[in-house]
Structures are given as C-alpha cells and as structure tokens.
Design a protein around this motif. Structure first.
Motif, PDB file in Angstrom:
ATOM      1  N   MET A   1       0.078  -4.286  23.680  1.00  0.00           N
ATOM      2  CA  MET A   1       0.077  -3.317  22.584  1.00  0.00           C
ATOM      3  C   MET A   1      -1.238  -2.543  22.611  1.00  0.00           C
ATOM      4  N   ASP A   2      -1.171  -1.237  22.904  1.00  0.00           N
ATOM      5  CA  ASP A   2      -2.381  -0.436  23.014  1.00  0.00           C
ATOM      6  C   ASP A   2      -2.497   0.572  21.878  1.00  0.00           C
ATOM      7  N   MET A   3      -1.806   0.312  20.781  1.00  0.00           N
ATOM      8  CA  MET A   3      -1.855   1.235  19.648  1.00  0.00           C
ATOM      9  C   MET A   3      -2.295   0.503  18.391  1.00  0.00           C
ATOM     10  N   GLN A   4      -3.440   0.867  17.862  1.00  0.00           N
ATOM     11  CA  GLN A   4      -3.965   0.255  16.659  1.00  0.00           C
ATOM     12  C   GLN A   4      -3.842   1.244  15.507  1.00  0.00           C
ATOM     13  N   ILE A   5      -3.081   0.891  14.479  1.00  0.00           N
ATOM     14  CA  ILE A   5      -2.914   1.754  13.311  1.00  0.00           C
ATOM     15  C   ILE A   5      -3.464   1.020  12.098  1.00  0.00           C
ATOM     16  N   GLN A   6      -4.398   1.652  11.399  1.00  0.00           N
ATOM     17  CA  GLN A   6      -4.932   1.108  10.155  1.00  0.00           C
ATOM     18  C   GLN A   6      -4.916   2.227   9.122  1.00  0.00           C
ATOM     19  N   TRP A   7      -4.512   1.911   7.894  1.00  0.00           N
ATOM     20  CA  TRP A   7      -4.488   2.933   6.836  1.00  0.00           C
ATOM     21  C   TRP A   7      -4.693   2.244   5.502  1.00  0.00           C
ATOM     22  N   TYR A   8      -5.840   2.489   4.902  1.00  0.00           N
ATOM     23  CA  TYR A   8      -6.152   1.886   3.604  1.00  0.00           C
ATOM     24  C   TYR A   8      -7.005   2.878   2.812  1.00  0.00           C
ATOM     25  N   PRO A   9      -6.362   3.958   2.316  1.00  0.00           N
ATOM     26  CA  PRO A   9      -7.116   4.973   1.558  1.00  0.00           C
ATOM     27  C   PRO A   9      -7.710   4.390   0.281  1.00  0.00           C
ATOM     28  N   GLY A  10      -8.724   5.078  -0.233  1.00  0.00           N
ATOM     29  CA  GLY A  10      -9.489   4.556  -1.363  1.00  0.00           C
ATOM     30  C   GLY A  10      -8.679   4.228  -2.595  1.00  0.00           C
ATOM     31  N   HIS A  11      -7.608   4.993  -2.862  1.00  0.00           N
ATOM     32  CA  HIS A  11      -6.853   4.739  -4.092  1.00  0.00           C
ATOM     33  C   HIS A  11      -6.165   3.375  -4.065  1.00  0.00           C
ATOM     34  N   MET A  12      -5.983   2.795  -2.860  1.00  0.00           N
ATOM     35  CA  MET A  12      -5.334   1.481  -2.786  1.00  0.00           C
ATOM     36  C   MET A  12      -6.256   0.364  -3.288  1.00  0.00           C
ATOM     37  N   THR A  13      -7.561   0.533  -3.098  1.00  0.00           N
ATOM     38  CA  THR A  13      -8.513  -0.440  -3.641  1.00  0.00           C
ATOM     39  C   THR A  13      -8.423  -0.450  -5.157  1.00  0.00           C
ATOM     40  N   LYS A  14      -8.368   0.742  -5.736  1.00  0.00           N
ATOM     41  CA  LYS A  14      -8.234   0.860  -7.191  1.00  0.00           C
ATOM     42  C   LYS A  14      -6.909   0.266  -7.665  1.00  0.00           C
ATOM     43  N   ALA A  15      -5.828   0.525  -6.900  1.00  0.00           N
ATOM     44  CA  ALA A  15      -4.503   0.007  -7.273  1.00  0.00           C
ATOM     45  C   ALA A  15      -4.474  -1.510  -7.234  1.00  0.00           C
ATOM     46  N   LYS A  16      -5.134  -2.090  -6.229  1.00  0.00           N
ATOM     47  CA  LYS A  16      -5.175  -3.553  -6.128  1.00  0.00           C
ATOM     48  C   LYS A  16      -5.892  -4.154  -7.334  1.00  0.00           C
ATOM     49  N   ARG A  17      -6.976  -3.519  -7.766  1.00  0.00           N
ATOM     50  CA  ARG A  17      -7.694  -4.005  -8.952  1.00  0.00           C
ATOM     51  C   ARG A  17      -6.806  -3.909 -10.186  1.00  0.00           C
ATOM     52  N   MET A  18      -6.002  -2.844 -10.261  1.00  0.00           N
ATOM     53  CA  MET A  18      -5.095  -2.679 -11.381  1.00  0.00           C
ATOM     54  C   MET A  18      -4.034  -3.774 -11.411  1.00  0.00           C
ATOM     55  N   LEU A  19      -3.508  -4.131 -10.227  1.00  0.00           N
ATOM     56  CA  LEU A  19      -2.523  -5.217 -10.150  1.00  0.00           C
ATOM     57  C   LEU A  19      -3.133  -6.507 -10.666  1.00  0.00           C
ATOM     58  N   ALA A  20      -4.347  -6.810 -10.204  1.00  0.00           N
ATOM     59  CA  ALA A  20      -5.018  -8.057 -10.601  1.00  0.00           C
ATOM     60  C   ALA A  20      -5.276  -8.083 -12.100  1.00  0.00           C
ATOM     61  N   ALA A  21      -5.683  -6.940 -12.662  1.00  0.00           N
ATOM     62  CA  ALA A  21      -6.023  -6.881 -14.086  1.00  0.00           C
ATOM     63  C   ALA A  21      -4.812  -7.078 -14.981  1.00  0.00           C
ATOM     64  N   ASN A  22      -3.631  -6.697 -14.502  1.00  0.00           N
ATOM     65  CA  ASN A  22      -2.420  -6.770 -15.326  1.00  0.00           C
ATOM     66  C   ASN A  22      -1.564  -8.004 -15.058  1.00  0.00           C
ATOM     67  N   MET A  23      -1.920  -8.776 -14.045  1.00  0.00           N
ATOM     68  CA  MET A  23      -1.090  -9.916 -13.680  1.00  0.00           C
ATOM     69  C   MET A  23      -0.992 -10.955 -14.806  1.00  0.00           C
ATOM     70  N   GLY A  24      -2.021 -11.029 -15.644  1.00  0.00           N
ATOM     71  CA  GLY A  24      -2.035 -12.022 -16.722  1.00  0.00           C
ATOM     72  C   GLY A  24      -0.972 -11.798 -17.782  1.00  0.00           C
ATOM     73  N   ILE A  25      -0.486 -10.561 -17.931  1.00  0.00           N
ATOM     74  CA  ILE A  25       0.514 -10.277 -18.975  1.00  0.00           C
ATOM     75  C   ILE A  25       1.928 -10.214 -18.405  1.00  0.00           C
ATOM     76  N   ILE A  26       2.069 -10.566 -17.114  1.00  0.00           N
ATOM     77  CA  ILE A  26       3.349 -10.455 -16.423  1.00  0.00           C
ATOM     78  C   ILE A  26       4.066 -11.802 -16.391  1.00  0.00           C
TER      79      ILE A  26
END
Length: 299
Positions: A1-26
C-alpha cells in the motif's frame, strides 16, 4: 500500500470535545456505520467516549452493500454483545424504524421503569447519533422523525454543531457532526473511507485512489468491473492500464487521443458510491478458526 490518506480538519477536534461534554446526559448512543466498510467506518474514539453507555450499531447504506456479507457483519457484532441491524436510511421503511424503536425501548426498559417509580412517566429517551462524515446521520434522523429537520448533503462536514430533535414523545435525538480520528494506523482504512466519500475529495489523488479501488474489485470479483465497463483486467495486474481501458471504453478522450484518466477515475468513484457497480462490500468479517480438539489424555 503506497497511498497514505489522513484527514482531520480542526472542526473535528471541537466536535469531539462536544461529544465528550454531552455524553453525560445521554441514555443510548446510536452509531451509524457504512455497511460497505463496517470496520473502517467505526471510529475507535467512540468506544472510549461512550464507555458504559447503551450502544446500537446501524449498518447504513445497506442497499449499496452485499446483502450476504452485511448479514455476516450483523452476526459478527451481535456475537460481541452489540445490537446491530442493517439500514437504508434513504428509504423510509416503517418496519426498519419500528424495529429500531423497539430495540431502543428494550435497551432502556430498566431505566424507564426506574423513572416511572420516581414519578417520571413518559420521560423521553435521550439518544446521541454519531458516525463518521457522510455516513447518513442526518438523513437517518429525518427518516426517523418523518420530516426533514436536519441539514443533509452528499459531502462530508455538513452538520457542524449539536442539534436536538424530538421524535414523537418517546425520544430526543441529538444529531452530531461527523468525526474521524487523528491518525489512521492502517493505510487501507483511509483508502476505504476515501472511496466511500467520508473524506474530502480534495485531499487525495483520485487516479491513484481508483487504481487501488480497482485492485480491491478484482480481488473480490473481476465481474464487478467487467459487467459495468465491458473490459477485463490484463494478466499483468496493471490497474492503471485497466483504468485506461475503462476510459477508452467510455470515450473519455482529450486532444491527441489521450485517455482522460482524471475523468475516468472520477466516474468510477462516483459510480461505486452510487451503487452502479452493484452491491459491493469492501470488507468481510474474519471468521475465527475453530478451536482444535484437545488431544486425548493418556489413561
């Protein structure tokens, strides 16, 4: 495999924090997977974030995947103690919605009974809908609610923030942005996610990607390519040459009678994503080897 694809734009870091912050009420986490790539489309961060929560796995876009293989995946996840079911969220079938609703009620039966004892009758179940970009979360929520309430588009990154939606009087659904994880340890994961549309098309070379996709098709069944494009791979296994054959068959020519490989690659990619190559699954669950019998003990 000679193709490396990575994609993690900045808004995903913010989204992950949002998921963690709301998990307690789920109460329960509904994770949508792409039925064509159930392993590649499982975000490993969700396991950590949703630890201790009730979980439901939906194998979405099941109409694009091989039905028999999807059944294998369904059984695979159920053997792990997870409720899993195939879903085509673009098709509003009541039996699928009813099956999911019954499963959610069953999962939350104990908590509902506890709430009734405390006088909280008909308190809604709070469910968080999670998944990678472009897996169909918003479309699923719209179908479940029976109306278009969450924004949808056939590209990753449309849902940007938390959105609550009431479904009858029984559920409160939280739609969340599609989130990937910072690094794909296996290059095949990035490749498969790019093929299914979970990664922005602007971050990879489409010709290289599609040569790898054709390689997967040929390994699965050469007829996937032959039936659609009326060309066969050569004995050399040269996927770029196969892509040229497809472009020639489609008449994708530039000046000088040169095959337009970019246009050909985009066409193959779009037709795979749209199901025009048939129902194709890119992943098959590994079936564990049977445990060998113990050798007879000496008397």
């Amino acid at each position: 495999m000679d193709m490396q694809i990575q994609w993690y734009p900045g808004h995903m870091t913010k989204a992950k924090r949002m998921l963690a912050a709301n998990m307690g009420i789920i109460d329960v986490v509904i994770e949508l997977l792409d039925a064509r790539v159930p392993l590649a489309s499982r975000n490993p961060d969700i396991d950590a974030l949703a630890k201790g929560k009730k979980r439901v796995l939906l194998l979405n876009k099941a109409d694009l995947a091989d039905e028999k293989i999807t059944t294998l995946w369904e059984n695979h996840f159920r053997e792990q103690g997870l409720f899993a079911m195939p879903l085509n969220s673009a098709n509003n079938k009541k039996n699928a919605v009813n099956k999911l609703t019954a499963a959610l009620k069953n999962l939350m039966r104990e908590k509902v009974e506890q709430q009734k004892k405390r006088g909280r009758i008909n308190a809604p179940i709070r469910a968080m809908v999670v998944g990678i970009p472009n897996v169909g979360k918003s479309t699923f929520i719209n179908r479940l609610a029976g109306r278009a309430s969450a924004p949808t588009a056939d590209r990753p990154g449309v849902t940007r923030g938390r959105q609550w939606l009431k479904v009858g009087g029984e559920f409160d659904l939280m739609d969340t942005p599609g989130v990937l994880w910072p690094k794909f340890d296996d290059p095949l994961v990035g490749l498969k996610l790019a093929c299914t549309g979970a990664i922005s098309d602007n971050v990879f070379d489409k010709i290289t990607l599609v040569t790898h996709l054709l390689e997967i098709f040929i390994a699965l069944d050469p007829k996937i390519v032959e039936n659609r494009y009326k060309v066969a791979p050569g004995e050399s296994g040269d996927m770029l040459a196969l892509l040229e054959k497809i472009g020639d068959a489609r008449g994708f020519k530039m000046k000088g009678n040169i095959i337009d490989l970019e246009r050909t690659a985009i066409t193959v990619l779009d037709e795979f994503r749209g199901g025009k190559l048939g129902r194709v699954s890119l992943e098959v669950p590994q079936i564990p080897s049977p445990t060998p019998p113990e050798p007879p003990r000496p008397h």
